[in-house]
Every structure is written in C-alpha cells, then in structure tokens.
Write an enzyme that holds these catalytic residues in place. Sequence first.
Site, PDB file in Angstrom:
ATOM      1  N   ASP A  47      38.441 -61.929 -24.331  1.00  0.00           N
ATOM      2  CA  ASP A  47      38.418 -60.493 -24.019  1.00  0.00           C
ATOM      3  C   ASP A  47      38.209 -59.682 -25.293  1.00  0.00           C
ATOM      4  O   ASP A  47      39.089 -59.610 -26.141  1.00  0.00           O
ATOM      5  CB  ASP A  47      39.751 -60.089 -23.371  1.00  0.00           C
ATOM      6  N   HIS A  67      36.219 -48.947 -20.554  1.00  0.00           N
ATOM      7  CA  HIS A  67      37.470 -49.185 -21.300  1.00  0.00           C
ATOM      8  C   HIS A  67      38.580 -48.232 -20.869  1.00  0.00           C
ATOM      9  O   HIS A  67      39.741 -48.618 -20.814  1.00  0.00           O
ATOM     10  CB  HIS A  67      37.212 -49.066 -22.804  1.00  0.00           C
ATOM     11  N   LYS A 109      33.935 -54.304 -23.155  1.00  0.00           N
ATOM     12  CA  LYS A 109      34.278 -53.011 -22.541  1.00  0.00           C
ATOM     13  C   LYS A 109      33.430 -51.918 -23.158  1.00  0.00           C
ATOM     14  O   LYS A 109      33.309 -51.855 -24.390  1.00  0.00           O
ATOM     15  CB  LYS A 109      35.771 -52.691 -22.762  1.00  0.00           C
ATOM     16  N   TYR A 155      36.800 -52.647 -30.411  1.00  0.00           N
ATOM     17  CA  TYR A 155      37.486 -53.543 -31.349  1.00  0.00           C
ATOM     18  C   TYR A 155      36.592 -53.929 -32.541  1.00  0.00           C
ATOM     19  O   TYR A 155      37.079 -54.526 -33.506  1.00  0.00           O
ATOM     20  CB  TYR A 155      37.951 -54.849 -30.669  1.00  0.00           C
TER      21      TYR A 155
END
Length: 277
Positions: A43, A106, A73, A48
């Site tokens: 994930d 997200h 996401k 990120y």
Amino acid sequence: METITLNNGIKMPVLGYGVYMVDPSVTERCVLDAISVGYRSLDTAQYYENEAMVASAVRKSGIPRDEFFITSKLCLSRPTYEQAKENVKGSLRRMKMDYLDLMLIHWPMGNDSGIWRAFEDLVKEGYLRSIGVSNFYPKTYADLVKNASVIPAVNQIETHVFYQQRPMIQLMAEQGTAVESWGPLAEGMNGIFSHPVLTEVGAAHGKTAAQVALRFLIQQGIIVIPKSVHKERMIQNMDVFDFSLTENEMAAVRTLDTGHNLEGWPADALKYNPNEW
Ligand SMILES: NC(=O)c1ccc[n+]([C@@H]2O[C@H](COP(=O)([O-])OP(=O)(O)OC[C@H]3O[C@@H](n4cnc5c(N)ncnc54)[C@H](OP(=O)(O)O)[C@@H]3O)[C@@H](O)[C@H]2O)c1
C-alpha cells in the site's frame, strides 16, 4: 494468505504492508524485506513519494507482477476528469507498471464525482483493476455513490482497537464496500504495544499485543496493512493466522474503543444515523 473477495470479484489479501512515513531512501529495502517474509499486498500513495521505490522492489524481487496486489492513492485537489486520468497515469509511469490492482481517492479532494468517472473509465481501459476511496465518511461516501456506476471496492479508513468504527463498518457492509484499516496498530499510540488488555489476551495464545490488535480487525473481515521498517516486526505482524480470539476476548478488546480518532481526522462516522441514510 487469506483473501477477501471485493465487490468486483477480485481477491485482495486480508493483510498487506503499508509504507506511509517510510523514507523514500529506505523504502526499497523495507519492501524487499516485506516481500521476502511473504507480503504480497503493498500500500503506497502519491502523497508518500515512495511509489517508485515500492515498484522497483517488486521488480527486484523477481516474483511475477501478477502475484502482487498493489495499491496507490490519488492526491490532487479538485482535478478535472482529464487531470484525474493523467494523474493516475503519472503513478503508472513512476512505477513503470501497466496497471494497479487498486487505486483510491486518498481523501475527499473536491470534484470527487469527476475523479470517480475517470477511475471508472481507467478500469474499462485496463489501467486499474479495482477502485475505491479512503477517508470517505457517510456524507462524502453518499455524495460519491449517488452518481457512480461502480460502487467503491474499498474504503480505507482509520480503524484500530481505540477507534473501532462500528457505524462505518455496518454502513460499508450494507453498501458492499470492504473496510480497509489504516493505522491498524494505532500508529503505535496510546501505549498499544504494552496495553494490559491486549497483553493479557495475547498471553493466552502466546502472541503479542500487536498481534491481538491485528487479529481483532481481521476476525471482523477488515483488511489490515501494518507498517514497520523492522523485518522481525514484519514477520510478527504476519503471524496472526494460527489463532482465533474467543467471543469473550473479542468483547474484552471491544471495550477499548474510545469512539475518537487519533489525530483529529474527520470523524463524521460518529454522526451516522442509519435512519437518515
Ligand atoms: N489512507 C490514509 O489516509 C492513511 C493514513 C495513514 C496510514 N495509511 C496506510 O496504513 C498503513 C499503516 O498505518 P500507519 O503506518 O500509519 O500505522 P500502523 O501500521 O498502525 O503503526 C506503525 C507503527 O507501529 C510500529 N510497529 C509496527 N509493528 C510493530 C510491532 N509488531 N511491535 C512494535 N511496534 C510496531 C512501527 O514502528 P517501526 O516502523 O519502527 O517498526 C510504527 O511506528 C500506512 O503505512 C499506510 O500505508 C493510510
């Protein structure tokens, strides 16, 4: 690995590896460690900034791409339909992949129905296998599905022993959307790893508090994606399929629910009234 069948018939591992706050400089090493101990669901997220490192670890592992379940996401404020499509293709370019197993919005970004139409079309075009949302609560979820042709396969929301999300779990079950927990270990907060109730329940099974916390979610059909940069903890977090919590033990852990999230994220689940749905 146990799987959950999503509402489109695709199987998703019930346990995966999350890489939020894993520094891009160590992400490839961590994901290679995770793969080496058996994780196949990964994930990541645009936010990120480690999508590319996750993907390069997958390639370096030498394991065929189709043995993985890879989630990313979208993070883009109020995109148009075209911008949303281009944004997802940006993830695929960074990851040098032809498709993703799951793409999530997200959090509500504005123009979510436009993003969703883009996602639906990207499924038809073969770029995405499944599509879902994250941090969508009753109002934002209802707004999205009102005009949707495809019901979200997954809603990834903060869920752990201290914030058990019972109303959302009920609502998502009614809608056919699987609940995926983010922060399944409460991000290490509230003394979770030495919590007396979790420790005592764990002692009866030769398990740690962390393993009890994960098992509690899995036993309710919730998907979990614990994060650790330590290989021995990655192994520990996967080792949760050889025991079951009894009804009394589940009830003991249920008492830990505070009804509050950890960091002030929107918690309109608390306001969910089934009669208004
Ligand atoms: N959609 C969203 O908005 C959203 C938000 C947050 C997270 N997520 C996703 O959910 C994943 C998991 O959530 P999270 O990373 O926030 O938190 P988490 O998995 O609940 O907890 C991670 C923390 O627990 C520690 N830890 C892990 N296993 C342990 C063990 N067995 N014993 C002791 N300590 C342990 C880790 O430290 P070490 O790394 O030092 O071991 C880290 O500090 C993320 O990685 C991300 O993929 C999504």
